[in-house]
Motif scaffolding. Structure first.
Motif, PDB file in Angstrom:
ATOM      1  N   VAL A 184      26.308  32.180  33.875  1.00  0.00           N
ATOM      2  CA  VAL A 184      25.707  32.746  35.085  1.00  0.00           C
ATOM      3  C   VAL A 184      26.076  31.895  36.298  1.00  0.00           C
ATOM      4  CG1 VAL A 184      23.533  33.357  36.219  1.00  0.00           C
ATOM      5  CG2 VAL A 184      23.879  33.883  33.819  1.00  0.00           C
ATOM      6  N   GLY A 185      26.132  30.587  36.112  1.00  0.00           N
ATOM      7  CA  GLY A 185      26.556  29.706  37.204  1.00  0.00           C
ATOM      8  C   GLY A 185      27.970  30.011  37.654  1.00  0.00           C
ATOM      9  N   TRP A 186      28.872  30.196  36.703  1.00  0.00           N
ATOM     10  CA  TRP A 186      30.257  30.531  37.048  1.00  0.00           C
ATOM     11  C   TRP A 186      30.315  31.892  37.739  1.00  0.00           C
ATOM     12  CZ3 TRP A 186      34.634  28.868  38.445  1.00  0.00           C
ATOM     13  CH2 TRP A 186      35.733  29.724  38.497  1.00  0.00           C
ATOM     14  N   TRP A 187      29.533  32.854  37.268  1.00  0.00           N
ATOM     15  CA  TRP A 187      29.494  34.188  37.863  1.00  0.00           C
ATOM     16  C   TRP A 187      29.181  34.089  39.356  1.00  0.00           C
ATOM     17  CZ3 TRP A 187      24.565  37.536  37.252  1.00  0.00           C
ATOM     18  CH2 TRP A 187      24.738  38.791  37.827  1.00  0.00           C
ATOM     19  N   PHE A 188      28.150  33.329  39.706  1.00  0.00           N
ATOM     20  CA  PHE A 188      27.759  33.232  41.104  1.00  0.00           C
ATOM     21  C   PHE A 188      28.676  32.312  41.903  1.00  0.00           C
ATOM     22  CE2 PHE A 188      24.577  36.174  41.040  1.00  0.00           C
ATOM     23  CZ  PHE A 188      23.789  36.162  42.185  1.00  0.00           C
ATOM     24  N   LEU A 189      29.129  31.221  41.311  1.00  0.00           N
ATOM     25  CA  LEU A 189      30.073  30.344  42.011  1.00  0.00           C
ATOM     26  C   LEU A 189      31.338  31.122  42.351  1.00  0.00           C
ATOM     27  CD1 LEU A 189      30.908  27.513  43.001  1.00  0.00           C
ATOM     28  CD2 LEU A 189      31.810  27.104  40.702  1.00  0.00           C
ATOM     29  N   HIS A 190      31.843  31.866  41.410  1.00  0.00           N
ATOM     30  CA  HIS A 190      33.047  32.672  41.619  1.00  0.00           C
ATOM     31  C   HIS A 190      32.827  33.711  42.715  1.00  0.00           C
ATOM     32  CE1 HIS A 190      36.040  35.810  40.618  1.00  0.00           C
ATOM     33  NE2 HIS A 190      36.794  34.767  40.357  1.00  0.00           N
ATOM     34  N   ALA A 191      31.673  34.391  42.692  1.00  0.00           N
ATOM     35  CA  ALA A 191      31.371  35.403  43.703  1.00  0.00           C
ATOM     36  C   ALA A 191      31.312  34.777  45.104  1.00  0.00           C
ATOM     37  CB  ALA A 191      30.053  36.097  43.392  1.00  0.00           C
ATOM     38  N   GLY A 192      30.682  33.607  45.211  1.00  0.00           N
ATOM     39  CA  GLY A 192      30.583  32.941  46.504  1.00  0.00           C
ATOM     40  C   GLY A 192      31.928  32.446  46.998  1.00  0.00           C
ATOM     41  N   LEU A 193      32.706  31.809  46.125  1.00  0.00           N
ATOM     42  CA  LEU A 193      34.010  31.292  46.527  1.00  0.00           C
ATOM     43  C   LEU A 193      34.975  32.417  46.889  1.00  0.00           C
ATOM     44  CD1 LEU A 193      34.529  28.326  44.028  1.00  0.00           C
ATOM     45  CD2 LEU A 193      33.844  28.235  46.445  1.00  0.00           C
ATOM     46  N   ASP A 194      34.905  33.537  46.185  1.00  0.00           N
ATOM     47  CA  ASP A 194      35.739  34.692  46.538  1.00  0.00           C
ATOM     48  C   ASP A 194      35.474  35.157  47.960  1.00  0.00           C
ATOM     49  OD1 ASP A 194      37.162  34.857  44.201  1.00  0.00           O
ATOM     50  OD2 ASP A 194      36.093  36.622  43.422  1.00  0.00           O
ATOM     51  N   LYS A 195      34.210  35.141  48.355  1.00  0.00           N
ATOM     52  CA  LYS A 195      33.868  35.558  49.709  1.00  0.00           C
ATOM     53  C   LYS A 195      34.370  34.543  50.738  1.00  0.00           C
ATOM     54  CE  LYS A 195      29.857  38.278  48.351  1.00  0.00           C
ATOM     55  NZ  LYS A 195      30.122  38.243  46.923  1.00  0.00           N
TER      56      LYS A 195
ATOM     57  N   ALA B  60      17.735  29.553  40.317  1.00  0.00           N
ATOM     58  CA  ALA B  60      17.465  30.809  39.615  1.00  0.00           C
ATOM     59  C   ALA B  60      16.548  31.710  40.448  1.00  0.00           C
ATOM     60  CB  ALA B  60      16.849  30.538  38.253  1.00  0.00           C
ATOM     61  N   PHE B  61      15.598  31.123  41.154  1.00  0.00           N
ATOM     62  CA  PHE B  61      14.733  31.924  42.023  1.00  0.00           C
ATOM     63  C   PHE B  61      15.560  32.638  43.071  1.00  0.00           C
ATOM     64  CE2 PHE B  61      12.655  32.258  46.151  1.00  0.00           C
ATOM     65  CZ  PHE B  61      11.629  33.139  45.849  1.00  0.00           C
ATOM     66  N   PHE B  62      16.442  31.903  43.749  1.00  0.00           N
ATOM     67  CA  PHE B  62      17.245  32.528  44.799  1.00  0.00           C
ATOM     68  C   PHE B  62      18.280  33.494  44.214  1.00  0.00           C
ATOM     69  CE2 PHE B  62      15.550  29.113  47.518  1.00  0.00           C
ATOM     70  CZ  PHE B  62      15.077  29.923  48.541  1.00  0.00           C
ATOM     71  N   GLY B  63      18.767  33.217  43.010  1.00  0.00           N
ATOM     72  CA  GLY B  63      19.639  34.174  42.336  1.00  0.00           C
ATOM     73  C   GLY B  63      18.900  35.472  42.057  1.00  0.00           C
ATOM     74  N   ALA B  64      17.674  35.369  41.571  1.00  0.00           N
ATOM     75  CA  ALA B  64      16.864  36.558  41.305  1.00  0.00           C
ATOM     76  C   ALA B  64      16.543  37.290  42.611  1.00  0.00           C
ATOM     77  CB  ALA B  64      15.577  36.161  40.583  1.00  0.00           C
ATOM     78  N   PHE B  65      16.297  36.536  43.674  1.00  0.00           N
ATOM     79  CA  PHE B  65      16.030  37.120  44.983  1.00  0.00           C
ATOM     80  C   PHE B  65      17.208  37.978  45.434  1.00  0.00           C
ATOM     81  CE2 PHE B  65      16.150  36.770  49.655  1.00  0.00           C
ATOM     82  CZ  PHE B  65      14.899  37.266  49.986  1.00  0.00           C
TER      83      PHE B  65
END
Length: 177
Positions: free
Chosen positions: A34-45, A107-112
């Motif tokens: 899940v960390g890689w999923w969000f790191l990748h999404a942020g870096l892509d942007k 995780a809270f902000f990810g859920a947000f």
């Protein structure tokens, strides 16, 4: 080592065994993916800069149940804020989960974020793929990571919890784990 979990569920006593080492490994794997999923999404942007969230917070999003909230961010300074905070937030959430630092906060902000993605993507698409979507599953995974304190297993949070600063400020326990 096997631990026997005993609890009540819907007024009934429930008991089941959990093998601690497998559970611990599973938490680490889940946190890293899940960390890689969000790191990748942020870096892509960031790599495709400038990021523009106007398609998400304006237009069809105004017709959703979260429309009154997201349309506040559809232009001006609040759109600029959103254009920076979405990729920055995704990157920081991803990094926090990967290293296991401030895991519950991440995780809270990810859920947000996943709450907004779930309702806006689902409602603007007319729930074309049903109400059980990847956004909802992401929301549930973030809730599980926060609830189970996944950062205490092979993460920085295990070290932070032992510091005198956290012991002196017990409310910080809710941010780490």
């Amino acid at each position: 080592m096997v631990t026997n979990i005993q609890t009540q569920l819907l007024g009934r006593d429930v008991s089941f065994p959990v093998e601690e080492s497998r559970f611990a490994y599973w938490l680490v794997v889940l946190r890293l993916i899940v960390g890689w999923w969000f790191l990748h999404a942020g870096l892509d942007k960031f790599l495709a800069w400038p990021f523009d969230a106007s398609w998400f917070v304006g237009g069809a999003a105004a017709q959703t149940s979260l429309g009154p909230i997201v349309t506040l961010f559809s232009d001006g300074i609040l759109l600029s804020f959103t254009n920076i905070m979405v990729p920055l937030g995704q990157t920081l959430i991803g990094l926090g989960l990967i290293v296991g630092a401030l895991t519950r906060l991440a995780a809270f902000f990810g859920a947000f974020l996943m709450t907004f993605f779930y309702f806006i993507n689902g409602e603007t698409g007319g729930w074309a793929h049903g109400v059980i979507t990847g956004d909802l599953l992401g929301l549930l995974i973030f809730a599980m990571i926060a609830t189970l304190g996944a950062g205490r297993v092979l993460g920085v949070d295990a070290y932070l919890a032992k510091t005198s600063f956290v012991r002196d400020h017990p409310r910080l326990r809710y941010l780490i784990g």
